[in-house]
Structure formats: C-alpha cells, structure tokens
Design a protein around this motif. Sequence first.
Motif, short mmCIF file in Angstrom:
data_model
loop_
_atom_site.label_atom_id
_atom_site.label_comp_id
_atom_site.label_asym_id
_atom_site.label_seq_id
_atom_site.Cartn_x
_atom_site.Cartn_y
_atom_site.Cartn_z
N ALA A 187 0.91 -1.31 0.40
CA ALA A 187 -0.04 -0.16 0.16
C ALA A 187 1.04 1.18 0.03
N GLY A 188 2.32 1.42 0.73
CA GLY A 188 2.68 2.55 0.54
C GLY A 188 3.30 2.44 -0.27
N ILE A 210 2.20 1.98 -3.26
CA ILE A 210 1.30 2.49 -4.25
C ILE A 210 1.34 3.92 -3.96
N VAL A 211 0.75 4.38 -4.14
CA VAL A 211 0.37 5.61 -2.41
C VAL A 211 1.95 6.90 -3.04
N ARG A 212 3.53 6.04 -3.33
CA ARG A 212 4.18 6.34 -3.88
C ARG A 212 3.77 7.17 -5.37
N ASN A 213 3.61 5.46 -5.56
CA ASN A 213 3.50 5.96 -7.19
C ASN A 213 2.13 6.89 -7.34
N ALA A 214 1.35 6.84 -6.73
CA ALA A 214 0.37 7.43 -7.49
C ALA A 214 0.86 9.01 -7.19
N TYR A 215 1.13 9.33 -6.31
CA TYR A 215 1.99 10.94 -5.63
C TYR A 215 2.78 11.35 -6.47
N THR A 216 3.78 10.11 -6.90
CA THR A 216 4.90 10.84 -8.08
C THR A 216 4.18 11.01 -9.35
N SER A 217 3.26 10.22 -9.81
CA SER A 217 2.85 10.86 -10.86
C SER A 217 1.35 12.14 -10.96
N THR A 218 1.39 12.95 -10.16
CA THR A 218 1.37 14.22 -10.27
C THR A 218 2.29 15.16 -9.52
N MET A 219 3.62 14.80 -9.85
CA MET A 219 4.97 16.49 -9.55
C MET A 219 5.15 16.56 -10.85
N PHE A 220 5.08 17.98 -10.34
CA PHE A 220 5.23 18.58 -12.29
C PHE A 220 6.59 19.45 -11.85
N ALA A 279 -4.89 -1.04 4.75
CA ALA A 279 -3.72 -1.08 5.63
C ALA A 279 -3.08 -1.31 7.01
N GLY A 280 -3.52 0.22 7.35
CA GLY A 280 -2.55 0.66 8.74
C GLY A 280 -3.56 0.00 9.94
N ALA A 281 -5.13 0.48 9.08
CA ALA A 281 -6.12 -0.17 10.33
C ALA A 281 -6.03 -1.54 10.92
N ALA A 305 -5.05 5.64 -3.56
CA ALA A 305 -3.96 4.84 -2.44
C ALA A 305 -4.38 5.24 -1.18
N ASN A 306 -4.89 6.29 -1.13
CA ASN A 306 -5.34 6.62 0.25
C ASN A 306 -6.13 5.90 1.17
N VAL A 307 -7.08 5.18 0.55
CA VAL A 307 -8.22 4.53 0.74
C VAL A 307 -7.38 3.38 1.23
#
Length: 275
Positions: free
Chosen positions: A74-75, A77-87, A108-110, A101-103
């Motif tokens: 899950a972590g 996936i979060v990195r990939n999701a936010y990396t793709s929106t970094m311009f 996973a954390g819960a 990714a956030n959900v």
Amino acid sequence: MLCTTCRTRPAASADGLCTRCAALYPSPEDRPVSVTPGPTQETWHRLRSPVGLGRAVVVLLGIVIATDLIAVGAGLIVRNAYTSTMFADRVYVTNDAQAYANVLYGAAGALQSLVMLATAVLFILWFQRVRLNAEVFDADEQRMKPGWAIGAWFVPIGNLWLPRRIAAGIWAASGFTHTDGSRRPVSQAPLNLWWTAWVINLVLVRYATRRYEQADAPQEIVDAAGLAVASDVLDIVAAVLAILFVRRLTAMQGERAALGPYPHAEPAATGAVPS
C-alpha cells in the motif's frame, strides 16, 4: 617428570602437578561444588506451561508479518500515485489513483493496528507467564517484581529498556542448568537482536507516522510514504526475531522444568512444564 602445568618443578601428585600447582589448581574431585539455592518441591507446583501461549504468539506474529507486507504494498502504491502528479511547478493534482491509494493505505494501517493490538495482548500474557516461571527457577536473577512484566510495557520512555531488563532475568533463570545446580551460560543473542530491532522500529514508526500526518505537498507525501515502507520492512525483521526469541525462551523453560528442583541426582522423568 616435570609438573604438567608449570613445567618447572617436579610432579608430586597423581595428576602430574607439583606441590604448588596442586594447591592452586585442585582436581575437580577436590574442588568444592557451589550449588545456587534453587526451587523446592513446595514452589515447583507454581510452574505453568508457556507452550500454548507461545505458539499462539508465534501465529499472531506471522499474521503481523503478513499485514506488514500488505502495508508495504500500500505504501508503494501511495508513492507511485503521488509521484505521477508531481510536475515541475509542484502543483497538487487530485485524481482517482490518489484517492484509491489513500483508502488502501488507510485500510492497511487499520488492519495493522488491529493485528498488532491482539499480538501485543497475547505477547504480554506469555511474557508474564514466563516471568512467573522464572521466579520459581531462580528468584535471585529477577531484579523487578513479577507485576512489572505487564506494567513495564506501559511506562513512557521506560518501556524502551525496562522490559529488556526483565527479559534478561527470565532468560538467565531459564538457562539450561546441570543436575547439580550449576548453570551453563546461554547466549542472549536472540534476546538482544529482537530487542534492538524492536526499539529501532518503534522510534522509526513514530517518526514516519508524524511525517505522514504532516505531509501536504506531493513530494512530502512521497518521502513520508517511503519512511513508512522502511518502518514496515523493519517491523517484519523485528517480528521474525521475536518469533525466534519466543520459541527459544519457551523451549529453554521446558528444558529447565525437565530437570526438576535442583540439586537433583537425575533429570525429571517428564520433559514438559507442569500445567
């Protein structure tokens, strides 16, 4: 014939020692046997088997490892999701990938928290059981009262070393002893490795969680997620070492219980801790 020890004076004993060396280095038969006061038949009935609790803890630690692997995925996936929106201008762009990714990361954390709570409860019950057994095996090795086997885990800051101190006493008392009451040293490597990994991971988890909660910009979220992934990997290592520690200490207590109260001429007939 010269003395077999100093090689300078003539031998004067059947062991091949001179008069001086015979006085300094008596034969094993002539040495006084030091027997540490140990448990008696009256206290032996207080022993309770840690095997069942130990097995349950090992199973839950295995589940902890599984949830950590889910959290690592899950972590990432979060990195990939936010990396793709970094311009280049660092504009924050919300999209479905980030929401997913956030959900996923939250779920996973819960799951991690739920499994960790169940494992902690069972581990502390097992820890108290082996501590009470250690009181029977060798009360002199125990520097803290039995109640601290539970309380030490809830002392702020102190929980970074107090449980380790208690565990060392349990380990020493549970060490395999000879039937005459003498002790054979047992390496504390499983205890030391587990505790070191656990403390480092505890500090890293708190730091990574704080960084993730404070993160806002995509780069900050990516960095915080990377720290979280690292902490989850270290938690896997700590869980594996905890399994080794639990299994070894549980086995040591079984071996110690098999000897019965010492001094004892012959090992006890049964190899299990009385239930």
